[in-house]
Design an enzyme around this catalytic site. Structure first.
Site, PDB file in Angstrom:
ATOM      1  N   GLU A  17     -10.579 -14.646   9.232  1.00 18.06           N
ATOM      2  CA  GLU A  17     -10.410 -16.096   9.053  1.00 18.06           C
ATOM      3  C   GLU A  17     -11.639 -16.850   9.533  1.00 18.06           C
ATOM      4  OE1 GLU A  17      -8.353 -13.913  10.399  1.00 18.06           O
ATOM      5  OE2 GLU A  17      -6.255 -14.533  10.293  1.00 18.06           O
TER       6      GLU A  17
ATOM      7  N   CYS B 241     -12.858 -11.961  13.412  1.00 17.96           N
ATOM      8  CA  CYS B 241     -11.714 -11.969  12.493  1.00 17.96           C
ATOM      9  C   CYS B 241     -12.118 -12.498  11.114  1.00 17.96           C
ATOM     10  CB  CYS B 241     -10.621 -12.883  13.026  1.00 17.96           C
ATOM     11  SG  CYS B 241      -9.828 -12.317  14.514  1.00 17.96           S
TER      12      CYS B 241
ATOM     13  N   ASN C 252     -12.554  -9.078   8.140  1.00 15.86           N
ATOM     14  CA  ASN C 252     -12.905  -8.832   9.546  1.00 15.86           C
ATOM     15  C   ASN C 252     -14.082  -7.873   9.651  1.00 15.86           C
ATOM     16  OD1 ASN C 252     -10.850  -7.003   8.628  1.00 15.86           O
ATOM     17  ND2 ASN C 252     -10.331  -6.427  10.711  1.00 15.86           N
TER      18      ASN C 252
ATOM     19  N   GLU D 260     -15.965  -5.605  12.433  1.00 23.27           N
ATOM     20  CA  GLU D 260     -15.833  -5.059  13.792  1.00 23.27           C
ATOM     21  C   GLU D 260     -17.170  -4.552  14.325  1.00 23.27           C
ATOM     22  OE1 GLU D 260     -12.452  -2.380  13.746  1.00 23.27           O
ATOM     23  OE2 GLU D 260     -11.095  -4.085  13.528  1.00 23.27           O
TER      24      GLU D 260
ATOM     25  N   CYS E 167      -8.475 -17.867  15.998  1.00 28.00           N
ATOM     26  CA  CYS E 167      -8.636 -18.343  14.609  1.00 28.00           C
ATOM     27  C   CYS E 167      -7.897 -19.660  14.401  1.00 28.00           C
ATOM     28  CB  CYS E 167      -8.154 -17.290  13.617  1.00 28.00           C
ATOM     29  SG  CYS E 167      -9.276 -15.886  13.515  1.00 28.00           S
TER      30      CYS E 167
ATOM     31  N   CYS F 147      -4.723 -15.188  14.479  1.00 24.48           N
ATOM     32  CA  CYS F 147      -4.670 -15.090  15.947  1.00 24.48           C
ATOM     33  C   CYS F 147      -4.975 -16.456  16.573  1.00 24.48           C
ATOM     34  CB  CYS F 147      -5.662 -14.042  16.443  1.00 24.48           C
ATOM     35  SG  CYS F 147      -7.375 -14.603  16.442  1.00 24.48           S
TER      36      CYS F 147
HETATM   37  N1  THU Z   1      -7.942  -9.747  12.977  1.00 25.42           N
HETATM   38  C1  THU Z   1      -8.276 -10.665  12.045  1.00 25.42           C
HETATM   39  O1  THU Z   1      -9.194 -10.469  11.234  1.00 25.42           O
HETATM   40  N2  THU Z   1      -7.567 -11.829  12.031  1.00 25.42           N
HETATM   41  C2  THU Z   1      -6.566 -12.139  12.881  1.00 25.42           C
HETATM   42  O2  THU Z   1      -6.077 -13.249  12.880  1.00 25.42           O
HETATM   43  C3  THU Z   1      -6.047 -11.112  13.766  1.00 25.42           C
HETATM   44  C4  THU Z   1      -6.877  -9.915  13.937  1.00 25.42           C
HETATM   45  C5  THU Z   1      -8.735  -8.514  13.041  1.00 25.42           C
HETATM   46  C6  THU Z   1      -9.581  -8.384  14.280  1.00 25.42           C
HETATM   47  C7  THU Z   1      -9.748  -6.892  14.378  1.00 25.42           C
HETATM   48  O3  THU Z   1     -10.839  -6.513  13.553  1.00 25.42           O
HETATM   49  C8  THU Z   1      -8.464  -6.341  13.782  1.00 25.42           C
HETATM   50  O4  THU Z   1      -7.889  -7.387  13.023  1.00 25.42           O
HETATM   51  C9  THU Z   1      -7.456  -5.854  14.824  1.00 25.42           C
HETATM   52  O5  THU Z   1      -7.191  -6.832  15.764  1.00 25.42           O
END
Ligand code: THU
Length: 160
Positions: A75, A73, A62, A64, A115, A112
């Site tokens: 994925e 994310c 991920n 940010e 994704c 999520c």
């Molecule tokens: N996140 C992911 O990388 N994948 C997911 O399926 C759920 C959330 C990340 C996004 C953000 O950087 C952190 O997790 C908190 O939500």
């Protein structure tokens, strides 16, 4: 009026050791890339490893951003990278792991909704199921034989 009932199916592995060796190797690559995530805001690192039918593995974590919705994310970082670099390859499987800086994540962390929708696009495109394995930092691993088990009623090109 009538009702529609949807059921789903997942397999549960107790720990990494219980996974078939090739899947354990893929999950270990997801764990390695998770540790390189850029997650200073949520302090929640996620790693994803994608195995393609050409034998290549594509990794993502991920990423940010101070403008929170601009982040992405793990994925989707991984699957868009796979689509960009190997547009003709099929995705065989995907391993996902997540860990928080602040507490140990023991529950399997599923992808999520956004994704899932993104993975669905590639499953429709290749017309072959994608196996999805997901875990937290330690503990059980859940396996779905197809994205369809994680996202019933997904939106696809047939609705356009
Ligand atoms: N996140 C992911 O990388 N994948 C997911 O399926 C759920 C959330 C990340 C996004 C953000 O950087 C952190 O997790 C908190 O939500």
């Amino acid at each position: 009026m009538k009702n529609i009932t949807v059921s789903t199916h997942l397999s549960v592995y107790e720990n990494l050791q219980e996974l078939p060796e090739s899947v354990r190797d893929l999950m270990e690559q997801a764990i390695s890339i998770r540790k390189k995530a850029y997650a200073p805001y949520s302090k929640f690192r996620v790693g994803a490893a994608i195995l393609l039918d050409n034998g290549k593995v594509v990794l993502g974590s991920n990423q940010e951003n101070a403008a929170y919705p601009s982040g992405l994310c793990a994925e989707r970082v991984a699957i868009f990278k796979a689509g960009a670099i190997y547009p003709d390859a099929k995705i065989v499987s995907m391993a996902i792991t997540a860990a928080s800086y602040t507490n140990q994540t023991t529950a399997p962390i599923p992808p999520c909704g956004a994704c899932r929708q993104s993975i669905a696009e590639y499953e429709f495109k290749q017309d072959e199921s994608i196996e999805i394995y997901f875990m937290g930092e330690i503990g059980m691993i859940y396996k779905s034989d197809s994205l369809k088990n994680l996202l019933p009623f997904s939106f696809d090109k047939n609705f356009l």
